[in-house]
Write an enzyme that holds these catalytic residues in place. Structure first.
Site, PDB file in Angstrom:
ATOM      1  N   SER A  23       0.940  -1.236  -0.028  1.00  0.00           N
ATOM      2  CA  SER A  23      -0.088  -0.062   0.065  1.00  0.00           C
ATOM      3  C   SER A  23       0.937   1.408  -0.039  1.00  0.00           C
ATOM      4  O   SER A  23       0.603   2.066  -0.934  1.00  0.00           O
ATOM      5  CB  SER A  23      -0.779  -0.037   1.373  1.00  0.00           C
ATOM      6  OG  SER A  23      -1.769  -1.041   1.193  1.00  0.00           O
ATOM      7  N   GLY A  94      -6.179  -3.408  -7.809  1.00  0.00           N
ATOM      8  CA  GLY A  94      -7.344  -2.541  -7.775  1.00  0.00           C
ATOM      9  C   GLY A  94      -6.755  -1.157  -7.110  1.00  0.00           C
ATOM     10  O   GLY A  94      -7.433  -0.194  -7.355  1.00  0.00           O
ATOM     11  N   ARG A 122     -14.138  -6.190 -11.205  1.00  0.00           N
ATOM     12  CA  ARG A 122     -14.215  -5.355  -9.963  1.00  0.00           C
ATOM     13  C   ARG A 122     -14.862  -4.173 -10.154  1.00  0.00           C
ATOM     14  O   ARG A 122     -14.701  -3.335 -10.704  1.00  0.00           O
ATOM     15  CB  ARG A 122     -12.719  -5.373  -9.241  1.00  0.00           C
ATOM     16  CG  ARG A 122     -12.186  -6.572  -8.946  1.00  0.00           C
ATOM     17  CD  ARG A 122     -10.986  -6.568  -8.339  1.00  0.00           C
ATOM     18  NE  ARG A 122     -10.945  -6.178  -7.042  1.00  0.00           N
ATOM     19  CZ  ARG A 122      -9.745  -5.897  -6.331  1.00  0.00           C
ATOM     20  NH1 ARG A 122      -8.736  -6.200  -6.703  1.00  0.00           N
ATOM     21  NH2 ARG A 122     -10.054  -5.246  -5.100  1.00  0.00           N
ATOM     22  N   SER A 166     -13.699   2.149   2.567  1.00  0.00           N
ATOM     23  CA  SER A 166     -12.553   1.802   1.596  1.00  0.00           C
ATOM     24  C   SER A 166     -11.377   2.850   1.428  1.00  0.00           C
ATOM     25  O   SER A 166     -11.791   3.929   1.273  1.00  0.00           O
ATOM     26  CB  SER A 166     -13.276   1.583  -0.053  1.00  0.00           C
ATOM     27  OG  SER A 166     -12.406   1.604  -0.853  1.00  0.00           O
ATOM     28  N   GLN A 168      -9.252   2.760  -0.675  1.00  0.00           N
ATOM     29  CA  GLN A 168      -8.849   2.843  -2.152  1.00  0.00           C
ATOM     30  C   GLN A 168      -9.864   4.073  -2.537  1.00  0.00           C
ATOM     31  O   GLN A 168      -9.326   4.930  -3.220  1.00  0.00           O
ATOM     32  CB  GLN A 168      -9.124   1.921  -2.879  1.00  0.00           C
ATOM     33  CG  GLN A 168      -8.165   0.698  -2.455  1.00  0.00           C
ATOM     34  CD  GLN A 168      -8.270  -0.400  -3.511  1.00  0.00           C
ATOM     35  OE1 GLN A 168      -9.264  -0.669  -4.139  1.00  0.00           O
ATOM     36  NE2 GLN A 168      -7.183  -1.632  -3.244  1.00  0.00           N
ATOM     37  N   ASP A 320      -7.171  -7.340   4.669  1.00  0.00           N
ATOM     38  CA  ASP A 320      -6.379  -8.373   3.929  1.00  0.00           C
ATOM     39  C   ASP A 320      -5.907  -9.823   4.796  1.00  0.00           C
ATOM     40  O   ASP A 320      -5.230 -10.344   4.179  1.00  0.00           O
ATOM     41  CB  ASP A 320      -5.340  -7.408   3.463  1.00  0.00           C
ATOM     42  CG  ASP A 320      -5.595  -6.364   2.040  1.00  0.00           C
ATOM     43  OD1 ASP A 320      -6.801  -6.566   1.799  1.00  0.00           O
ATOM     44  OD2 ASP A 320      -4.950  -5.504   2.169  1.00  0.00           O
ATOM     45  N   ARG A 395      -3.683 -13.855  -2.107  1.00  0.00           N
ATOM     46  CA  ARG A 395      -3.726 -14.083  -0.476  1.00  0.00           C
ATOM     47  C   ARG A 395      -4.539 -15.418  -0.098  1.00  0.00           C
ATOM     48  O   ARG A 395      -4.008 -15.948   0.949  1.00  0.00           O
ATOM     49  CB  ARG A 395      -4.690 -13.045   0.109  1.00  0.00           C
ATOM     50  CG  ARG A 395      -3.849 -11.702  -0.025  1.00  0.00           C
ATOM     51  CD  ARG A 395      -4.175 -10.729   1.028  1.00  0.00           C
ATOM     52  NE  ARG A 395      -3.851  -9.294   0.672  1.00  0.00           N
ATOM     53  CZ  ARG A 395      -2.628  -8.909   0.789  1.00  0.00           C
ATOM     54  NH1 ARG A 395      -1.803  -9.606   1.456  1.00  0.00           N
ATOM     55  NH2 ARG A 395      -2.389  -7.735   0.277  1.00  0.00           N
TER      56      ARG A 395
HETATM   57  C1  S3P Z   1      -5.911  -1.113  -0.086  1.00  0.00           C
HETATM   58  C2  S3P Z   1      -7.011  -0.909   0.416  1.00  0.00           C
HETATM   59  C3  S3P Z   1      -7.829  -2.146   0.758  1.00  0.00           C
HETATM   60  C4  S3P Z   1      -7.124  -3.658   0.716  1.00  0.00           C
HETATM   61  C5  S3P Z   1      -6.283  -3.745  -0.732  1.00  0.00           C
HETATM   62  C6  S3P Z   1      -5.083  -2.355  -0.526  1.00  0.00           C
HETATM   63  C7  S3P Z   1      -4.882   0.105  -0.276  1.00  0.00           C
HETATM   64  O1  S3P Z   1      -8.791  -2.260  -0.273  1.00  0.00           O
HETATM   65  O2  S3P Z   1      -7.874  -4.693   0.462  1.00  0.00           O
HETATM   66  O3  S3P Z   1      -5.472  -4.863  -0.708  1.00  0.00           O
HETATM   67  O4  S3P Z   1      -3.943  -0.072  -0.615  1.00  0.00           O
HETATM   68  O5  S3P Z   1      -5.472   0.970  -0.099  1.00  0.00           O
HETATM   69  P1  S3P Z   1     -10.229  -1.492   0.017  1.00  0.00           P
HETATM   70  O6  S3P Z   1      -9.763  -0.030   0.422  1.00  0.00           O
HETATM   71  O7  S3P Z   1     -11.128  -1.073  -1.364  1.00  0.00           O
HETATM   72  O8  S3P Z   1     -10.975  -2.072   1.117  1.00  0.00           O
END
Ligand code: S3P
Length: 439
Positions: A23, A94, A122, A166, A168, A320, A395
């Site tokens: 991340s 993602g 997704r 989220s 993200q 995660d 994972r």
């Molecule tokens: C992440 C946020 C998480 C996580 C992903 C990495 C990130 O997803 O599951 O592996 O780096 O911001 P979400 O924010 O969609 O839950």
């Protein structure tokens, strides 16, 4: 398709250092590409996902040099990116597509971004909706799935109440907020990882936090010449990768594992508290703060595990780690129960189905539910080895490799290469630490 054979072992011991956090690496790379000058990022993630981000940044004109685990990125300011003649490929990531969507919304040009078969399934509406409110024009397959076509431009600041927890989505809005005039605010329904906020501050953006709301001051306004500054940064080891080894060492009684230099950001470290609550012998040493992130060493010894229950606000903090916790269920006294985690169905695979299906193949007693699952503990009997289909999900592959270590017979992980999405050296490290135990 590469397979990996997992033989039962009795302990997992030795020293371990992990590649940089996935991340954090994504965020440092993106912000370095928007800064004015050359940033040096050390211990950059080996994760394939982060190299997908680097590929996209190169296509957008950033100068990216990879020298071992050090990445040097030269950016030319917030408006220094160039349009790419070909579609950007986020591959399996993602984080790449969602965070870049925020940045691309602020560009004066149009970009197409897509990914592999998993990513194309997704949901992207969650970022499309707020970015449209800010003024971006975005087209997507069925208005939800990649490929995305993003026509960026002048953005307006918004106050956005996120419908789901989220990181993200929060990050996409904050990154677009860099380009908006005024102050963009994002409120989250439950706390999620805050690496974007910390990294933005590190690179010189003005961020304010109040409870569950984060605000960013736009930097690209008409008369503003503000720029992000290039940085020299160390990426801490990836706690989410460490968790597979913490789980293995906890469940195998004679284990003695020492993991150095792990990122222990409080929005990620709930997993350590959870292990301790289950009775695991996990302790943190040499805790220090670096570049806004907490870092420390983790010592783990084998110890009987009680099991536990995960729901509500804990879910985004452990998101995660849920595959590993579920696959650890049969090795605990009371089993593991996960609720309120419907998000798991839209990760790199439908993780609830992948966990339930593969656990059943190993003989576990599992109840699958729309928003989670219940995995029975030791009382339901020892797991047996099985052929595991990780459904292309890193994972899931790693969680079942660990579950296989305590089974009564050998386990075969199909398509084991998918682990490289977050941790290319996973199986090599597992072998090394198993060998130094008493196999
Ligand atoms: C992440 C946020 C998480 C996580 C992903 C990495 C990130 O997803 O599951 O592996 O780096 O911001 P979400 O924010 O969609 O839950």
């Amino acid at each position: 398709m590469k397979t990996e054979l997992i033989r039962p072992i009795v302990s997992l011991s030795g020293p371990l250092e992990l590649p940089g956090d996935k991340s954090i690496s994504h965020r440092y790379a993106m912000l370095a590409a928007l800064a004015d000058g050359t940033s040096e990022l050390r211990n950059f993630a080996a994760a394939r996902d982060c190299h997908s981000t680097l590929g996209c940044l190169k296509s957008l004109g950033a100068d990216v040099k990879v020298e071992g685990t050090t990445v040097k990125i030269t950016g030319h300011g917030l408006h220094g990116l160039k349009s790419s003649w070909r579609a950007l490929d986020a591959e399996n990531s993602g984080t790449t597509i969602r965070l870049l969507s925020g940045i691309l919304s602020g560009q004066e040009f149009s970009t197409k971004i897509t990914g592999d078969a998993s990513l194309q399934k997704r949901p992207m509406k969650r970022v499309i909706a707020p970015l449209r409110q800010m003024g971006a024009e975005i087209r997507a397959k069925d208005d939800n799935f990649p490929p995305l076509e993003i026509h960026g431009g002048k953005l307006r600041a918004i106050h956005y109440e996120m419908p789901m927890a989220s990181a993200q989505v929060k990050s996409a809005v904050l990154l677009a907020g860099l380009y908006a005039e005024g102050i963009t605010e994002v409120a989250e329904p439950a706390k999620t990882r805050d690496h974007t906020e910390l990294a933005l501050e590190e690179f010189g953006a003005l961020i304010k936090k109040r409870g569950r709301t984060v605000a960013i001051h736009g930097m690209a306004s008409k008369n503003g010449h503000a720029a992000l500054r290039p940085k020299s940064l160390d990426v801490p080891g990836d706690l989410s990768s460490a968790v597979f080894f913490i789980a293995a060492a906890s469940m195998l009684p004679e284990s003695n594992l020492y993991i150095a230099n792990v990122g222990l950001n409080p929005t990620r470290s709930a997993i350590l508290d959870f292990f301790q609550q289950m009775g695991a012998s996990v302790s943190v040493l040499h805790l220090q703060s670096k570049q806004g992130e907490l870092i420390g060493d983790i010592s783990v010894k084998g110890s009987p595990l009680k099991g536990g229950f995960i729901s509500g606000d804990l879910v985004p903090l452990l998101i995660d780690e849920l595959p590993m916790l579920a696959a650890l269920g049969p090795y605990t006294e009371q089993g593991i129960e996960i609720r309120d985690a419907q998000e798991l169905r839209v990760k790199e695979s439908d993780r609830i189905a992948a966990l339930a299906g593969n656990l059943k193949r190993m003989g576990a007693k599992v109840e699958e539910r729309p928003d989670g699952l219940r995995v029975e503990g030791r009382g339901a009997g020892q797991l047996r080895g099985a052929e595991i289909d990780p459904r292309g999900d890193h994972r899931i592959a790693m969680a079942f490799a660990v579950a296989g270590l305590g089974a009564s017979s050998e386990t075969l992980i199909l398509d084991a290469d998918c682990a490289g999405v977050s941790f290319p050296a996973f199986f090599a490290e597992l072998r090394r630490l198993s060998a130094s135990g008493n196999q």
